[in-house]
Design a protein around this motif. Structure first.
Motif, short mmCIF file in Angstrom:
data_model
loop_
_atom_site.label_atom_id
_atom_site.label_comp_id
_atom_site.label_asym_id
_atom_site.label_seq_id
_atom_site.Cartn_x
_atom_site.Cartn_y
_atom_site.Cartn_z
N MET A 1 70.73 2.38 -28.33
CA MET A 1 71.94 1.74 -28.88
C MET A 1 73.02 2.75 -29.20
O MET A 1 72.77 3.95 -29.37
CB MET A 1 71.57 0.96 -30.15
CG MET A 1 71.16 1.85 -31.31
SD MET A 1 70.60 0.91 -32.77
CE MET A 1 68.96 0.40 -32.26
N ILE A 2 74.24 2.24 -29.25
CA ILE A 2 75.39 2.99 -29.74
C ILE A 2 75.88 2.29 -31.00
O ILE A 2 76.18 1.09 -30.98
CB ILE A 2 76.53 3.04 -28.70
CG1 ILE A 2 76.04 3.63 -27.37
CG2 ILE A 2 77.71 3.83 -29.25
CD1 ILE A 2 75.64 5.09 -27.44
N GLU B 1 78.15 11.73 -33.42
CA GLU B 1 79.42 12.00 -32.71
C GLU B 1 79.20 12.13 -31.21
O GLU B 1 79.68 13.06 -30.57
CB GLU B 1 80.09 13.26 -33.27
CG GLU B 1 80.43 13.19 -34.74
CD GLU B 1 81.20 14.40 -35.22
OE1 GLU B 1 82.42 14.43 -35.01
OE2 GLU B 1 80.58 15.32 -35.78
N ILE B 2 78.49 11.18 -30.65
CA ILE B 2 78.14 11.25 -29.23
C ILE B 2 79.38 11.26 -28.34
O ILE B 2 79.33 11.72 -27.19
CB ILE B 2 77.20 10.09 -28.85
CG1 ILE B 2 76.55 10.35 -27.48
CG2 ILE B 2 77.92 8.75 -28.90
CD1 ILE B 2 75.44 9.38 -27.13
N HIS B 3 80.51 10.80 -28.87
CA HIS B 3 81.74 10.82 -28.08
C HIS B 3 82.20 12.23 -27.76
O HIS B 3 83.01 12.44 -26.86
CB HIS B 3 82.86 10.06 -28.80
CG HIS B 3 83.18 10.62 -30.16
ND1 HIS B 3 82.50 10.24 -31.30
CD2 HIS B 3 84.09 11.53 -30.56
CE1 HIS B 3 82.99 10.87 -32.34
NE2 HIS B 3 83.97 11.66 -31.92
N ARG B 4 81.66 13.22 -28.48
CA ARG B 4 82.04 14.61 -28.21
C ARG B 4 81.18 15.25 -27.12
O ARG B 4 81.44 16.38 -26.71
CB ARG B 4 81.95 15.44 -29.49
CG ARG B 4 82.98 15.05 -30.54
CD ARG B 4 82.80 15.87 -31.81
NE ARG B 4 83.72 15.45 -32.85
CZ ARG B 4 84.82 16.11 -33.20
NH1 ARG B 4 85.15 17.21 -32.56
NH2 ARG B 4 85.59 15.68 -34.17
N PHE B 5 80.14 14.56 -26.68
CA PHE B 5 79.34 15.06 -25.56
C PHE B 5 80.14 14.95 -24.26
O PHE B 5 80.78 13.94 -24.00
CB PHE B 5 78.06 14.23 -25.43
CG PHE B 5 76.82 14.91 -25.95
CD1 PHE B 5 76.89 16.11 -26.62
CD2 PHE B 5 75.58 14.33 -25.76
CE1 PHE B 5 75.75 16.73 -27.10
CE2 PHE B 5 74.43 14.95 -26.24
CZ PHE B 5 74.52 16.16 -26.91
N SER B 6 80.06 16.00 -23.45
CA SER B 6 80.73 15.97 -22.15
C SER B 6 79.96 15.06 -21.20
O SER B 6 78.85 14.60 -21.50
CB SER B 6 80.78 17.38 -21.56
OG SER B 6 79.47 17.83 -21.25
N THR C 1 82.73 7.22 -33.77
CA THR C 1 83.88 6.57 -34.39
C THR C 1 84.87 6.12 -33.33
O THR C 1 85.87 5.47 -33.65
CB THR C 1 84.60 7.54 -35.34
OG1 THR C 1 84.98 8.71 -34.62
CG2 THR C 1 83.70 7.94 -36.50
N GLU C 2 84.60 6.47 -32.07
CA GLU C 2 85.53 6.17 -30.99
C GLU C 2 84.98 5.04 -30.12
O GLU C 2 83.78 4.81 -30.06
CB GLU C 2 85.76 7.41 -30.12
CG GLU C 2 86.23 8.63 -30.92
CD GLU C 2 87.57 8.40 -31.58
OE1 GLU C 2 88.41 7.68 -31.01
OE2 GLU C 2 87.79 8.91 -32.69
N ASN C 3 85.88 4.36 -29.43
CA ASN C 3 85.49 3.24 -28.56
C ASN C 3 84.55 3.74 -27.47
O ASN C 3 84.96 4.54 -26.63
CB ASN C 3 86.74 2.63 -27.93
CG ASN C 3 86.45 1.34 -27.20
OD1 ASN C 3 85.36 1.14 -26.67
ND2 ASN C 3 87.43 0.45 -27.15
N PRO C 4 83.29 3.29 -27.46
CA PRO C 4 82.34 3.79 -26.46
C PRO C 4 82.73 3.44 -25.03
O PRO C 4 82.31 4.11 -24.09
CB PRO C 4 81.02 3.12 -26.86
CG PRO C 4 81.39 1.97 -27.71
CD PRO C 4 82.66 2.34 -28.39
N SER C 5 83.57 2.43 -24.84
CA SER C 5 84.02 2.10 -23.50
C SER C 5 84.77 3.25 -22.86
O SER C 5 84.76 3.41 -21.64
CB SER C 5 84.93 0.86 -23.54
OG SER C 5 84.23 -0.25 -24.01
N LEU D 1 75.22 5.45 -18.86
CA LEU D 1 74.52 5.53 -20.15
C LEU D 1 74.84 4.30 -21.00
O LEU D 1 73.95 3.72 -21.64
CB LEU D 1 74.91 6.81 -20.88
CG LEU D 1 74.19 7.08 -22.21
CD1 LEU D 1 72.68 7.15 -22.01
CD2 LEU D 1 74.70 8.38 -22.84
N LEU D 2 76.10 3.89 -20.99
CA LEU D 2 76.51 2.74 -21.79
C LEU D 2 75.78 1.47 -21.33
O LEU D 2 75.41 0.62 -22.15
CB LEU D 2 78.02 2.54 -21.67
CG LEU D 2 78.67 1.53 -22.63
CD1 LEU D 2 78.44 1.94 -24.08
CD2 LEU D 2 80.16 1.41 -22.35
N SER D 3 75.54 1.36 -20.02
CA SER D 3 74.87 0.17 -19.50
C SER D 3 73.41 0.11 -19.93
O SER D 3 72.78 -0.95 -19.87
CB SER D 3 74.96 0.14 -17.96
OG SER D 3 74.19 1.19 -17.39
#
Length: 427
Positions: free
Chosen positions: A41-42, A106-111, A134-138, A145-147
């Motif tokens: 999950m995210i 803070e997974i949004h900071r992963f490249s 904290t950022e839109n995962p889209s 990964l999101l799927s």
């Protein structure tokens, strides 16, 4: 002594405050936890609403190995080491079913490459991934990964939840009980914390510590403000909680002041703000506040967004500065933004009005027999590529939603529209 927010971090759902839609009685995530069938999950939500805490509660409740990585300080090597440990766990006899849990803050900071390194392990069930952002995962999490993850949206904590958090801390924390904290006023605490539970509790403790230990800690707005002005003015190096500086940055560009805009940009850069976050806000401004006054602004902002994601710090600061100056010195118009807002209000007011028959699609014989598309005038076959036919439902015919701004570019558009639509719209 650890900070109050850390001391008060709940270890079970009964003491977890907020997010009732997820973990309250009958909540979708609570049911998954109780059934020991949680998906990868995210957790998406603003700072301080319980993302990290919830991940810890899940791991404790399910009695699974729990690994924590921060996307700020971890790389592909760290991810692979955790996956290897989780693989070893999955090969051994376990007391309970289920695989190890990997929590990435803070997974949004992963490249992209770092996120790619997670795919196989998530797909094979070697790990259950819990990412917090904290950022839109889209925008921030790669599609493959999101799927493979369920996105749970954590909402901003309500005033009632924040007050409950304060009361729980006063009743349960040994230090606060010893100080005999009396919440006379709470407006300043709630306002300064901005809905961030972690910030709220740490501010409470900071104010209590500033008071004489020999007397009860009487919490008033005046006491909170005097301490906050001395201690909370610095930019947080995490760059997540300081929407005030982002707001100043946006308002400076909107106000056509490149000097102030570059200053606030420098404050964010010095504070370690994610450059993608800065560039994304600039993209929004280019359309919302400049729009048709200078359509090239959107092109520049998009080029900036792509460039900073390819280059990164420190060099991308130059690109951010160039785009900032360009946007700040561009003519301004919010006409396109206001047009869609008015259109949405009209849709909410009038509902699903039928599409006029002559502009409906007619791919089948039946539709043609029902007059779908009948009478449509192909504009390119008319003089000036303009037919002047009706495109709006009859109930709202003549409604003007786009009102060109007062700038050279949109003044030309206004005259262009006047010539063509003088009998229908009031331009």
């Amino acid at each position: 002594m650890s900070p109050l927010a850390e001391r008060m971090r709940p270890e079970d759902l009964d003491h977890y405050i907020g997010q009732e839609h997820l973990v309250g009685p009958g909540g979708v995530l609570r049911r998954s936890i109780e059934a020991n069938t949680i998906p990868s999950m995210i957790l998406w939500g603003p700072p301080g609403v319980g993302k990290t805490t919830l991940a810890g509660i899940i791991a404790k409740k399910l009695r699974r190995p729990f690994y924590i990585l921060s996307a700020v300080s971890s790389g592909v090597k760290d991810v692979r080491e955790v996956i290897e440990k989780a693989s070893q766990y999955s090969r051994e006899l376990k007391e309970v079913p289920g695989n190890a849990i990997l929590f990435i803050d803070e997974i949004h900071r992963f490249s992209k490459s770092q996120q790619d390194s997670l795919l196989a392990a998530v797909e094979k069930g070697i790990i259950t991934l819990i990412g917090a952002t904290t950022e839109n995962p889209s925008f921030e999490v790669i599609s493959p990964l999101l799927s493979r993850c369920q996105v749970y949206v954590l909402r901003e904590l309500t005033r009632q939840a924040l007050l409950a958090m304060l009361q729980q801390a006063i009743e349960r924390d040994d230090y606060l009980r010893q100080r005999k904290v009396d919440l006379k006023e709470t407006d300043a605490l709630l306002r300064i914390s901005g809905g961030d539970g972690r910030k709220l509790l740490n501010l409470l403790e900071l104010v209590v510590q500033s008071m004489p230990p020999s007397s009860p800690a009487i919490m008033t707005d005046e006491a909170v403000l005097s301490v906050a002005q001395q201690n909370l003015a610095r930019y947080d190096k995490g760059g997540e909680q300081h929407y005030d500086i982002v707001s100043a940055f946006i308002k400076s560009m909107r106000g056509s002041d490149p000097n102030a805009a570059v200053y606030w940009l420098a404050r964010m850069i010095a504070g370690g703000e994610d450059p993608s976050f800065i560039a994304r806000r600039m993209l929004i401004l280019a359309s919302e506040d400049i729009g048709m006054a200078n359509p090239t602004a959107l092109v520049i902002a998009n080029a900036c967004f792509e460039a900073v994601n390819r280059i990164g710090y420190p060099e991308c600061r130059i690109i951010l500065s160039q785009a900032t100056v360009y946007l700040a010195t561009s003519p301004k118009s919010n006409a396109s933004y206001m047009a869609v807002e008015e259109a949405l209000a009209l849709v909410n007011k009038t509902g699903d009005l039928p599409v006029p028959l002559h502009i409906r699609n007619a791919p089948t014989r039946l539709m043609k027999e029902l007059d779908y598309g009948k009478g449509y005038a192909y504009d390119h076959s008319r003089q000036g590529s303009f037919s002047g036919q009706e495109f709006l439902p009859s109930e709202i015919s003549g409604t003007r939603l786009y009102d060109p701004g007062k700038n050279s570019r949109e003044n030309e558009l206004r005259e262009w529209l006047k010539v063509r639509w003088k009998d229908k719209y009031d331009y």
